[in-house]
Design a protein around this motif. Structure first.
Motif, PDB file in Angstrom:
ATOM      1  N   ALA A   1       0.813  -1.221   0.000  1.00 30.56           N
ATOM      2  CA  ALA A   1       0.000   0.000   0.000  1.00 30.56           C
ATOM      3  C   ALA A   1       0.844   1.267   0.000  1.00 30.56           C
ATOM      4  O   ALA A   1       0.322   2.362  -0.229  1.00 30.56           O
TER       5      ALA A   1
ATOM      6  N   LYS B   1     -10.049   7.965   2.328  1.00 34.74           N
ATOM      7  CA  LYS B   1      -9.547   7.450   1.053  1.00 34.74           C
ATOM      8  C   LYS B   1      -8.460   6.397   1.274  1.00 34.74           C
ATOM      9  O   LYS B   1      -8.470   5.329   0.644  1.00 34.74           O
ATOM     10  N   THR B   2      -7.515   6.709   2.169  1.00 33.41           N
ATOM     11  CA  THR B   2      -6.437   5.752   2.468  1.00 33.41           C
ATOM     12  C   THR B   2      -6.996   4.494   3.113  1.00 33.41           C
ATOM     13  O   THR B   2      -6.588   3.369   2.790  1.00 33.41           O
TER      14      THR B   2
ATOM     15  N   ARG C   1      -8.632   2.291   0.506  1.00 29.63           N
ATOM     16  CA  ARG C   1      -7.633   1.646  -0.357  1.00 29.63           C
ATOM     17  C   ARG C   1      -6.970   0.471   0.348  1.00 29.63           C
ATOM     18  O   ARG C   1      -6.794  -0.604  -0.238  1.00 29.63           O
TER      19      ARG C   1
END
Length: 345
Positions: free
Chosen positions: A26, A46-47, A50
Motif C-alpha cells: 500500500a 480514502k487511504t 484503499r
C-alpha cells in the motif's frame, strides 16, 4: 515492460502474510495499516478504503497472523528490548539480567522457549511488526517502552498476544505490567527530605517513560515541600554513565545534598564516584536508588532504594501473555513499589 512496472507486478503477486507485507504493497507504514483495518478515524477515508480493498483482494485480515500462530504453535515466546532512548545500553545491565532470569524460569515452567532481541529502533523502525510477523513466535514480551510508546500502541490495535514491561498511562491500549513509577518517585523524595536533604538531584534519562514518571513523582513531593530538584541527564550505557556522573558531581558537590538515582545501577556508580572524592554518605550526600537489585544490600554503605517486585512482575507478564494467547483481552497490572531503608538515606 519497464523495470519499475515489473517490480510493481512482482510486489502485487507476492503473498501478503503480515501487516508489513500489506503496508509495503500500500506504500504506507505498518501502523497506518493496523489503524485502517481496525477502523480508526485517524486514517483518512480514502487511504482507509484503499488499504481495506487491498486486504480483501489478498484475503488478509488484521488478526490473520495471530490466528495462524494460535493454530500452529511454535513453542517460542519473543522477548524484545527496545533501546531507542539509550542505544548503547547493554542487555548485560543488571536489571535486564534479573528480569530475564525470572522470565526464563516462568516461561520454561510453562513449556516455552525464548527468542531474545535487542532492538535499536533508529536502525529498524519496523522492528515490532517484523518480529510479530516473522512466524517464529507465539507471542511477545517487550521489556521497556523506551521512546517507542506510540509504535507499541499501533501494534496493540491488531496484535493481541503482546504484554509490555513498563509504565501504565490512563487510556493506553497496550497491556502493561510494571511498577507505579510515579509513586516510587514520591517515596524516594520523601525519604531524602526526611533524612535531611535540602537540595535534590535526579540522575537519569527522562526520555524513557518509566524514568520520566519517577522524576515526576519526586518533583511533586519536592515542590510540595519547597525543596529544589534538578534533572541531571544520566545514561545507563557503560561507556557514558561513569563520565556523566563524574561531571555532574563536579558541578553539584557542595550544593546538592540528596540524589535520587533512576536505577540502582546509577546509584551504585554514584556511590563509587563519591567515595573517590571522599564525600561522606549519608552525612554529606544522601542517595536513594530504584529497583532493589540483589547487589543493593551489599554496597558500602548499603543502598536505600525503592523496590520493584521484579519476580512478581515476571510472573504477571507470563500469566497475562498466556491468557492473551487464549484470546482474552486482559487489563494491565500495576505493582505497588516499596521503600527499602538502609544506610545511604
Amino acid at each position: 515492460m519497464s523495470a519499475s512496472e515489473d517490480h510493481e507486478l512482482q510486489d502485487a503477486r507476492s503473498p501478503v502474510r503480515t501487516i508489513v507485507d500489506l503496508a509495503r504493497l500500500a506504500g504506507v507504514s505498518p501502523g497506518t495499516v493496523s489503524r485502517a483495518l481496525a477502523g480508526k478515524s485517524l486514517v483518512n477515508a480514502k487511504t482507509k478504503e484503499r488499504i481495506q480493498a487491498l486486504a480483501r483482494e489478498h484475503g488478509f485480515q488484521l488478526n490473520q497472523m495471530a490466528s495462524k500462530l494460535r493454530r500452529q504453535k511454535t513453542g517460542v515466546i519473543g522477548i524484545a528490548i527496545p533501546l531507542g532512548h539509550d542505544s548503547r545500553q547493554q542487555i548485560s545491565d543488571t536489571f535486564f539480567m534479573t528480569l530475564l532470569g525470572f522470565l526464563a524460569d516462568e516461561l520454561t515452567e510453562k513449556g516455552y522457549d525464548l527468542m531474545l532481541r535487542r532492538v535499536i529502533p533508529d536502525r529498524n523502525e519496523d522492528w515490532l511488526d517484523q518480529f510479530i510477523g516473522s512466524g517464529m513466535i507465539d507471542g511477545l514480551i517487550v521489556i521497556g517502552q523506551s521512546d517507542q510508546f506510540e509504535r507499541i500502541e499501533d501494534v496493540a490495535d491488531g496484535y493481541l498476544p503482546m504484554v509490555v514491561w513498563g509504565n501504565h498511562q490512563e487510556g493506553q491500549r497496550h497491556c502493561v505490567v510494571g511498577s507505579d513509577n510515579r509513586l516510587g518517585g514520591k517515596l524516594a523524595a520523601e525519604r531524602l527530605i526526611a533524612a535531611g536533604a535540602k537540595d535534590l538531584a535526579f540522575l537519569g534519562d527522562t526520555q524513557a517513560i518509566e524514568f520520566a514518571a519517577r522524576f515526576a513523582g519526586a518533583k511533586e513531593i519536592a515542590d510540595r515541600m519547597g525543596v529544589p530538584i534538578r534533572v541531571l541527564s544520566t545514561h545507563l550505557s557503560p561507556d557514558r554513565m561513569g563520565a556523566e556522573i563524574a561531571q555532574h558531581l563536579q558541578v553539584i558537590t557542595g550544593e546538592v545534598d540528596g540524589i535520587f538515582a533512576a536505577t540502582d545501577t546509577i546509584a551504585i556508580a554514584t556511590l563509587k564516584e563519591l567515595r573517590g572524592r571522599s564525600v561522606s554518605v549519608p552525612r554529606d550526600m544522601k542517595i536513594v536508588g530504584f529497583d532493589d537489585l540483589p547487589i543493593s544490600s551489599q554496597t558500602v554503605p548499603a543502598l536505600t532504594t525503592v523496590r520493584q517486585e521484579i519476580a512478581a512482575g515476571a510472573k504477571g507478564l507470563v500469566d497475562l501473555l498466556i491468557r492473551r494467547l487464549g484470546g482474552e483481552d486482559t487489563e494491565s497490572l500495576v505493582l505497588r513499589p516499596q521503600l527499602v531503608i538502609r544506610e545511604t538515606a
